[in-house]
Design an enzyme around this catalytic site. Structure first.
Site: not given
Length: 335
Positions: A55, A90, A146
């Protein structure tokens, strides 16, 4: 083909997991093949599946995520957003709810899109819709189906117990049965979560191991601790995540929450293993953080955060000396 259409930079990401593993940023065409192979190999090793996708990569965006609840029967609500822009590799380091500097129109658009996506898939569970935001707009990343580490800041600003709600939904309860509707969910102030880890920021956040000799935690109004393996005498091994405890502090304003978090970090006492607390103190004291203007590579782009600070544990040294004196007696001649 994607790179030809959208250009560089792009990011390659593992499809079956997160946490920064199986991710590579590619800024030039000649780097694409090697980055793809490294990402695929890391994804296969970490998640047992080497599937990756590609992406567009955004420079210096904000990472905004929306907490969702859906019952699978048509009812979906959001619990507003979190700013999770302060990251390294990240992995999130500090999270804030709500995002302190997000434009109101952008916030409304992100919340609306998160609800649309969840309704489209008839979502059932607690979950998080994640977006990146830059000067041109906002971009959907993924939905994490979650509970996330940073759910505590959302609980503090909404007063809702996400774990309990998730379990009730799993047991078949509907949101109306739980008295949950969008109109009932209201924000109250701000909350900040810091992840206290047994890592040494001055050595590239290398995890440390050993025995915790002193563990004294903060407390008081607006201070929440979600602990793991941290207590006096516990052994930190290399076999588990380095997260020691989550410190979440709330306040009526972002500045009050920030000051309370900073004071709590100063009050914390952990010795025997290296921690990232001095780094968190520098981070929360940085002018960019105070303004709420951090971006996803802020830590990498701000080397002054890593200026080391020497902490002197005078109390522990004094107690060690007194204990030695009691057991072994005075070694000064003539005493």
């Amino acid at each position: 083909v994607f790179c030809d259409s959208h250009g560089f930079p792009v990011i390659i990401k593992a499809a079956m997991g997160g946490g920064g593993r199986g991710m590579r940023v590619v800024r030039k065409a000649d780097e694409l093949e090697s980055a793809f192979e490294r990402a695929r190999s890391e994804a296969l090793s970490a998640f047992g599946d080497g599937t990756v996708f590609i992406e567009r990569f955004l420079d210096r965006p904000k990472h905004i995520e929306v907490q969702l609840l859906g019952d699978g029967k048509g009812s979906v609500v959001h619990l507003f957003e979190r700013d999770c822009s302060v990251q390294r590799r990240h992995q999130k380091v500090v999270e804030i709810a709500p995002a302190p500097t997000l434009d109101a129109a952008v916030r409304d658009a992100i919340l609306s899109d998160a609800i649309k996506i969840a309704r489209h898939v008839n979502y059932r569970n607690a979950g998080t819709a994640e977006f990146l935001v830059d000067g041109r707009g906002h971009y959907f990343i993924e939905i994490n189906p979650r509970i996330q580490v940073e759910h505590t800041v959302t609980e503090e600003v909404t007063g809702l117990d996400l774990i309990s709600l998730q379990l009730h939904i799993a047991a078949g309860w509907l949101l109306p049965d739980l008295h949950i509707s969008q109109e009932r969910i209201q924000l109250r102030g701000f909350a900040i979560q810091c992840r206290v880890t047994t890592e040494d920021p001055s050595q590239g956040f290398q995890p440390d191991i050993g025995k915790i000799e002193v563990y004294r935690s903060p407390g008081g109004n607006g201070v929440r601790l979600d602990g793991g393996s941290g207590f006096t005498g516990s052994i930190i091994t290399p076999h588990y995540d380095s997260l020691l405890v989550k410190l979440t502090c709330s306040g009526a304003t972002f500045e009050k929450a920030r000051r309370r978090t900073l004071a709590s970090l100063v009050e914390f006492r952990i010795s025997g293993v290296k921690t990232n607390m001095w780094f968190l103190q520098r981070l929360l004291s940085d002018d960019t953080f105070i303004k709420g203007d951090c971006w996803t590579t802020f830590i990498d782009d701000t080397p002054q955060l890593f200026a080391t600070t020497k902490f002197r544990n005078r109390a522990a040294k004094l107690l060690t000396y007194l204990g030695d004196l009691v057991v072994n007696g005075c070694r000064i001649q003539g005493q």
